[in-house]
Every structure is written in C-alpha cells, then in structure tokens.
Design a protein around this motif. Structure first.
Motif, PDB file in Angstrom:
ATOM      1  N   PRO A   1     -49.990  42.768  23.634  1.00 18.70           N
ATOM      2  CA  PRO A   1     -49.579  41.931  22.498  1.00 18.70           C
ATOM      3  C   PRO A   1     -50.368  40.630  22.416  1.00 18.70           C
ATOM      4  O   PRO A   1     -50.964  40.170  23.401  1.00 18.70           O
TER       5      PRO A   1
ATOM      6  N   ASN B   1     -46.583  45.464   9.267  1.00 19.70           N
ATOM      7  CA  ASN B   1     -47.882  44.827   9.070  1.00 19.70           C
ATOM      8  C   ASN B   1     -48.547  45.319   7.797  1.00 19.70           C
ATOM      9  O   ASN B   1     -49.033  44.527   6.976  1.00 19.70           O
TER      10      ASN B   1
ATOM     11  N   GLN C   1     -40.728  48.118  12.653  1.00 21.49           N
ATOM     12  CA  GLN C   1     -41.362  47.288  13.680  1.00 21.49           C
ATOM     13  C   GLN C   1     -42.241  48.099  14.628  1.00 21.49           C
ATOM     14  O   GLN C   1     -42.996  47.526  15.411  1.00 21.49           O
TER      15      GLN C   1
ATOM     16  N   ALA D   1     -51.845  33.682  12.033  1.00 20.10           N
ATOM     17  CA  ALA D   1     -50.541  34.270  12.321  1.00 20.10           C
ATOM     18  C   ALA D   1     -49.908  34.656  10.994  1.00 20.10           C
ATOM     19  O   ALA D   1     -50.216  34.087   9.950  1.00 20.10           O
TER      20      ALA D   1
ATOM     21  N   MET E   1     -49.863  44.019  15.983  1.00 16.39           N
ATOM     22  CA  MET E   1     -49.017  43.936  17.168  1.00 16.39           C
ATOM     23  C   MET E   1     -49.837  43.596  18.409  1.00 16.39           C
ATOM     24  O   MET E   1     -49.360  42.910  19.308  1.00 16.39           O
TER      25      MET E   1
ATOM     26  N   GLU F   1     -48.387  34.523  21.748  1.00 15.08           N
ATOM     27  CA  GLU F   1     -47.578  33.711  20.842  1.00 15.08           C
ATOM     28  C   GLU F   1     -47.817  34.057  19.380  1.00 15.08           C
ATOM     29  O   GLU F   1     -47.622  33.233  18.489  1.00 15.08           O
ATOM     30  N   GLY F   2     -48.255  35.292  19.099  1.00 17.23           N
ATOM     31  CA  GLY F   2     -48.415  35.752  17.726  1.00 17.23           C
ATOM     32  C   GLY F   2     -49.671  35.294  17.019  1.00 17.23           C
ATOM     33  O   GLY F   2     -49.865  35.615  15.845  1.00 17.23           O
ATOM     34  N   TRP F   3     -50.556  34.568  17.697  1.00 14.92           N
ATOM     35  CA  TRP F   3     -51.786  34.077  17.069  1.00 14.92           C
ATOM     36  C   TRP F   3     -52.970  34.971  17.434  1.00 14.92           C
ATOM     37  O   TRP F   3     -53.127  35.359  18.582  1.00 14.92           O
ATOM     38  N   HIS F   4     -53.803  35.254  16.419  1.00 14.63           N
ATOM     39  CA  HIS F   4     -55.008  36.058  16.644  1.00 14.63           C
ATOM     40  C   HIS F   4     -56.249  35.187  16.478  1.00 14.63           C
ATOM     41  O   HIS F   4     -56.406  34.487  15.477  1.00 14.63           O
TER      42      HIS F   4
END
Length: 741
Positions: free
Chosen positions: A608, A419, A395, A589, A595, A611-614
């Motif tokens: 970061p 990743n 991680q 996502a 990260m 909410e994990g979305w790019h």
C-alpha cells in the motif's frame, strides 16, 4: 364516493405522518415539513447530509447547483427559514412555487444586482444565510463564471463560509432549469442531496495544495466536488454498468466493435454473467485472471464477467514481448488468461502463448467458451442479468494494470472498483458529455487511459462506444471516423498526428473534441486538427497509478501548453527538488489513487501507499488559476557539471527545429561531467550547430545542449505511443559502442 373519501383520508394521513416524521428528524418547521413530505415520498430522497447545511454556523452562503425546477422548492423546504434565497426570474414568478416561496425570504435574480449589491453583504454579516443557485453547466461559459466570482467576493466581504449543495438524480427530471429536456428522462428518480463541509475563501484556496489558486476557480472546484459526492462510488464495475442500463435503458446499444457486433447493456451483462460463472468455477475468489484481447466487445464482456465473479482482471500488454509479459503475469500471480485464438493468429502472438503455456499458465479461449455454454446457463443469465454472481465490494481490487515502463521495469498497479469509478465520475464532473455523444476509442485497454476514459466513462454515462482493435491503422481509423461520425475521441499526440495526416478533410469533422494524454501535445498537431477538421484537442495529464486522469483542460477552461487543472476530489503536494528553481515534485492523493503496487520481488503481495500519497516523479509548476505545467520528470533530469538539466525542454527544442520528426533526449553516465546528454532523432538533417543556436535564443545554457546526435529510422515506442526511453537508451548505448569499434 365513500371509497374516494377513504382514499383521500388515507393519503392525508400518510402525508401528515410523513411530515411529522420529517419535522422531528430534521428539525423543520411544520410548514416546511408539510411541503417537503411529498418530495420525500415521491423521490425517496437521501437527505442524511442536509443537517450539515442546517447546523452550520452563520454567516453562510449555500451554493446550490440548479438543475431542475424543483431544486429551489426542495431547498426552501430544507434550509433554515431565515435563509435569503436568490431565485431566477422563472422560479420567482411561477404560480406553483407560491407555497414554497412563503417558507423563507426570496428575491428575484438580477445579474447586475448580484454583482454590485452591498445589500447581500449586509444581509450576511452577523448571522445571515444566503442561498445562490448556480447554473448546472459542467463547463460554465464566461457569463456564468461571473457568478462564481460574485459569490466568492461576497463571501470574503461578509467573512462568510460557503456550503456547496448538489441534488444527484435531478438532472434526469423532465423539468430542467435550462428549459432543455434531459436526454434520459425519469419522472420519479431517486434523489441524493450532496452537502459538503462549510469553508471560507482562505480554506478553499489552501484545500488541494495549489500554491496560488484564484478564488473563483477554487469555488468552481468545490462545487464540482459536490457533484462528484452525489455519485455512488460504493459499487463494483459490474454494478456501475448495471445502473447505467437501468438509467439509460437495458436495450440501449452500449458497444460496437470493428467486427460489426453490437451489444446492448442487457446483452453485455448477460454475456458477462455467463463468462463469469465459467471463470468462477476455475479460480478462487480474489484471484487474478489475465485478459489478452484487443479493443473489442469481448474484452469488456470479460472485464465485467471477472468483476461479477469477484476476481481481479490483469490486463496483458501483448505488445511488450514474451519475457516482459511472463514477468508481469508472475508478478500478479496469474494462472488463467482469457484470450481468443483468432486474435492470437491475426496479431501473431503464438510465441507469447507458447512461452506462457510453457511455464504452466492456462488459456481460456473464447471460441471454446461459446461452444461449451449451455442453454440453461444462457437462460439463467438472461433472467438474472442485473445481479452479479457474488457479493461485490467496491474497496477490493478490480484491475491490475502494468505501468508503462518507459524509463524502467514495469510495476503492477492495483486499482479498486472505487478507484476506477471515482476517476470516471471525476472526469464527468469536469468535461461536458451527454448521451447524444458517440465515443471512438482506439487506445488499448491495457493502457489506463484507454480503459477508464476510453471505455468505462462512456459505458457509465450512456454514451455509445465504438471500439477499434489497434491504434496503428491510421488510414482505416480515419475512414472509420468518417463513417460512424464520433463526437468524442481519445488518443495520444503521436497517434492523433498520424490520423490527421492520413485523413481526408471531412473524416473527423463530426468531433466536438479529441482528448489527448500520455504525452505532451505538440503545437503542430493542434494546428493540424484545428485547421483541417475544426476540432479542438483538449490535453490532460494522468498516470496508471491514478486510474489514470489527474488533470484536464476543457473546451472552455483550457490553456495551451498546460495539462489543465486538477480533477475534483484530488489533493496535491509539491515538494522542492534540489537544483530545480521553479515548481517541484508532485505527490497526489484522492479517491482515484491506486491501492498500491505489486512487484516482481514480492509477487501477489499488495504494497500500500504511504499515508495514501503517491509520488508521481513528475516536476510541475502551477499558475494562479490552477493550471498545471509538466516541466519534466525527476528521472528525466540530467546533472551536468553540478547543474540540473530538464531533458524534456531539450526535446521541445528539437521538436521546434524539426517539427515533422520524432525526438528523444536521454542521458548516460560520463566520467568527466557526471552525465552526458544525447539526442536520438529521426531527423536526417539534425545537427548540433542548429541546436546550439536555438538553445541560445531560448536561454538554455550551452552545457545543456546535446553534443551527440544519433539518427535512427524510428524511435522506440510503447503500445500507448509514448516514447520508450529505456529501449531508446539501450539503442543509443549500442550505437555509441559500435561507433567506437
């Protein structure tokens, strides 16, 4: 005789105890437990997810990827005994399978029967369960794909949910369902049963955000996700290469470079451990260490050595110039850079070295390292080559890559071990590769495509990899391909077009396919490679922030003009953009999405994702089979008199008119119409009148046609071959400024 009887009694006792344990643990019948116990003992099966399949509420269809002859026996032992198993003709008749066939109902597979039978729908309705065995092809042919259509149709008619199951490790067993021996054979590999959550057809369609994905493709994607889930993402880059060494043989040649040096997996990991120990003595855990090297064995060795030491590799784009490189190293807080004096001399990078040393950065020269490594260090590394120097954490950050900066200043994208490994395995679950392949990578590793697809993917999968230091040596690369006979190659449209023109007819004839990314593939490039070498170019789409592959066409499931279909395990979200009638802005996502960023304003600080979305900034459309078309970038739209104009379409228009030349369309501020569109081109015959005529035929509004054309000898490009729009815009402004004087 007494000894033999005692031994048999001990085996029987172990068998019975193991069976009782499995019966209690998994809720199997006694017969199932007795027949499952030998598999559990021999293959050390990880079966923690099988309860998900057993406990799911009927009606259910279990879709099992059929790799080895033992797969049906395993499923008959583990799935509820009221499941109806559809077996292929060989499995249905094999004598050794008789005990397992008695565990549940079975019928022999008949393709026509499966596609038209109402019996299966009747068997499912209510509380029925059905197990279907899908061929293991990553790229199923049209005949195999009919089975996906049949399964989804039956699921819809019976209102049944689908549970994909994949047995990781079964692909290396000697008794394959296809009848073809695996390239790497293991009699007793460790098996991992991957089971995904049950979903009905509607849930499959809505799962990844695609607006109108067809049913069969949605099931195909879900089965690929089960394959992906069977891989171990909880490992570092060092551990992933170590596992490849154990799977494919430590003595197997993994790497070769332009110097003629060849490295086996064992030698690669041994050297990485020696270098890693030196780096560990100079740095702190988690610290960023720069790598300024070309595509060569030493670069991979440095990458793995830094990972083994628990440090982070910051890959230096040595084509970016001293000021940009210094800014990038400051953003990543790099103190030490691994490089080579001979490389610096050959690439004429002395100015960069002087600039970095002037601000206090230290260089670790590989020539000095080789001379200083002691015999004791080398012997210890040779004995302990399987083990990283410190405890690994998948991680944590593994690599820092700097975005291309084609439209603005580069940012540092932070990619974890997970990743990178996830992205390599996502690609492996979509594109057919094997240990029989030879990969040629000419793309630099500071470019994410060259790192993950071009380097890590072959290393993880036992594919022999040849690294070449520069993509710009067009004739030499063509000659090299003619000598080493690669079957897979990675490139961009710009480079592939140049290689195709520089090559002799047979130079690239060994290729099964070439994978292209970073920029759109032109029709003339496809035609050139198809006609001269009989090679298909499969186009994909990626970005540094996604490690990088997001979508890819395949040789069988491909559609020209698109960038392919979303990789398994990813989700997309499409948001409407004002002024854009079709499609929208793409958000992503998934396990391969970075990260976060580091920026020059906040060096060394991970920012970061929300909410994990790019937010990719790309404008896309998606057809009803999930194929993605890139229509432009949000930053690559101009607003002319209130209308949104995609600049990419204008580049395609110019490319159709003057196909042998390079073109870039940019916009600059305009006091009258908001923005002004300019074509920068290498075509000496380019003219506005031809653009207007072609635009009228293509249905492009007259106000969108560039009224200004700037002719140049060369379009500015990045190290990856992509157009450098930031410098192209500066060039255009300078040209316009000088023309006014």
């Amino acid at each position: 005789m007494v000894f033999i009887l005692a031994l048999l009694a001990a085996i029987a006792l172990i068998w019975c105890l193991s069976a009782i344990t499995e019966k209690i643990r998994l809720g199997l019948s006694l017969s199932q437990a007795l027949l499952y116990a030998p598999f559990k003992l021999f293959y050390r099966i990880c079966d923690s997810r099988i309860q998900l399949a057993r406990n799911a509420q009927a009606p259910l269809i279990y879709v099992v990827t059929h790799q080895s002859r033992i797969d049906p026996a395993l499923m008959l032992s583990l799935l509820p005994d009221d499941t109806l198993h559809i077996l292929d003709s060989v499995t249905a008749k094999s004598i050794w399978m008789e005990p397992w066939r008695e565990l549940a109902r079975t019928i022999a597979f008949n393709a026509e029967h499966v596609f038209v039978s109402r019996r299966l729908v009747r068997a499912l309705k209510g509380k029925g369960r059905l197990a279907v065995y899908i061929p293991a092809n990553v790229e199923p042919d049209l005949r195999s794909f009919r089975l996906y259509r049949a399964v989804i149709r039956i699921a819809i008619q019976a209102n049944a949910r689908i549970v994909p199951i994949f047995i990781g490790g079964a692909q290396t067993l000697p008794f394959q369902a296809s009848g073809k021996a695996p390239a790497t054979r293991h009699w007793f590999p460790r098996l991992k049963i991957s089971v995904l959550e049950p979903m009905n057809a509607a849930e499959l369609l809505a799962r990844n955000g695609s607006p109108a994905n067809r049913n069969a493709h949605a099931l195909f994607d879900r089965v690929a996700e089960a394959r992906l889930a069977a891989t171990d993402e909880d490992q570092s880059l060092f551990q992933a290469v170590r596992n490849a060494a154990e799977n494919f043989g430590p003595g197997r040649i993994a790497l070769e470079d332009a110097t003629g040096s060849k490295l086996s997996y064992r030698r690669l990991l041994t050297g990485a451990r020696v270098l890693g120990r030196d780096i560990a003595g100079r740095t702190r855990p988690g610290e960023s260490v720069g790598i300024m090297l070309p595509n060569a064995n030493a670069t991979v060795l440095a990458l793995l050595g830094i990972a083994s030491a628990g440090r982070v590799s910051a890959l230096v784009n040595f084509t970016a110039g001293p000021a940009n490189i210094e800014a990038a190293m400051n953003t990543a807080v790099v103190r030490i850079i691994v490089s080579s004096r001979s490389f610096v001399e050959k690439a004429r990078l002395e100015e960069i070295v002087q600039a970095l040393e002037a601000v206090g950065m230290e260089f670790l020269w590989l020539e000095d390292f080789r001379a200083s490594a002691t015999l004791r260090e080398k012997l210890c590394a040779a004995l302990l080559w399987r083990y990283p120097l410190i405890r690994q954490d998948a991680q944590k950050p593994a690599v820092i890559l700097f975005t291309s900066g084609s439209e603005g200043l580069p940012k540092a994208a932070i990619l974890s071990h997970r990743n990178l490994i996830a992205n390599a395995m996502q690609a492996e679950a979509r594109v057919t590769i094997s240990t029989d392949d030879i990969a040629l990578n000419v793309l630099p590793m500071f470019h994410s495509f060259g790192l993950t697809a071009g380097t890590l993917l072959p290393l993880f999968n036992g594919i022999r990899l040849f690294l070449y230091p520069s993509p710009l040596h067009y004739k030499l690369i063509a000659q090299l391909a003619g000598r080493i006979k690669p079957t897979v190659m990675f490139g961009t449209d710009t480079f592939l077009a140049q290689y195709g023109r520089a090559a002799s007819d047979g130079d690239f004839s060994s290729l099964r396919f070439a994978v292209a990314g970073a920029e759109a593939v032109r029709d003339e490039t496809r035609k050139l490679w198809r006609e001269r070498f009989g090679t298909a170019i499969i186009e994909g789409y990626g970005l540094t922030e996604a490690a990088p592959v997001v979508a890819v066409n395949t040789a069988i499931h491909g559609r020209e003009g698109t960038v392919g279909r979303l990789l398994p395990g990813m989700a997309m979200r499409i948001e409407k953009v004002d002024g854009v009638a079709e499609g929208g802005r793409l958000f992503l996502a998934g396990p391969n999405v970075m990260m976060g960023y580091m920026t020059a304003e906040r060096p060394g600080e991970l920012q970061p994702l929300e909410e994990g979305w790019h937010d990719t900034g790309d404008i896309i459309t998606v057809d009803n089979e999930g194929f993605i078309t890139i229509t432009g970038r949000a930053a690559r739209f101009a607003k002319i008199a209130g209308e949104m104009v995609p600049l990419g379409i204008l580049e395609v228009l110019a490319q159709d008119l003057w196909p042998q030349e390079r073109h870039a369309v940019i916009s600059i501020p305009d006091s009258k119409r908001g923005e002004r569109i300019i074509l920068v081109t290498t075509a000496s015959k380019a003219n506005v009148e031809s653009l207007r005529k072609a635009g009228k035929q293509a249905g492009i509004a007259p106000l969108a046609i560039p009224a200004t054309i700037i002719k140049v000898e060369e379009i500015p490009a990045l190290g990856s071959g992509k157009t450098d729009y930031r410098h192209t815009r500066q060039l255009a402004l300078e040209e316009l400024g000088s023309s006014k004087k």
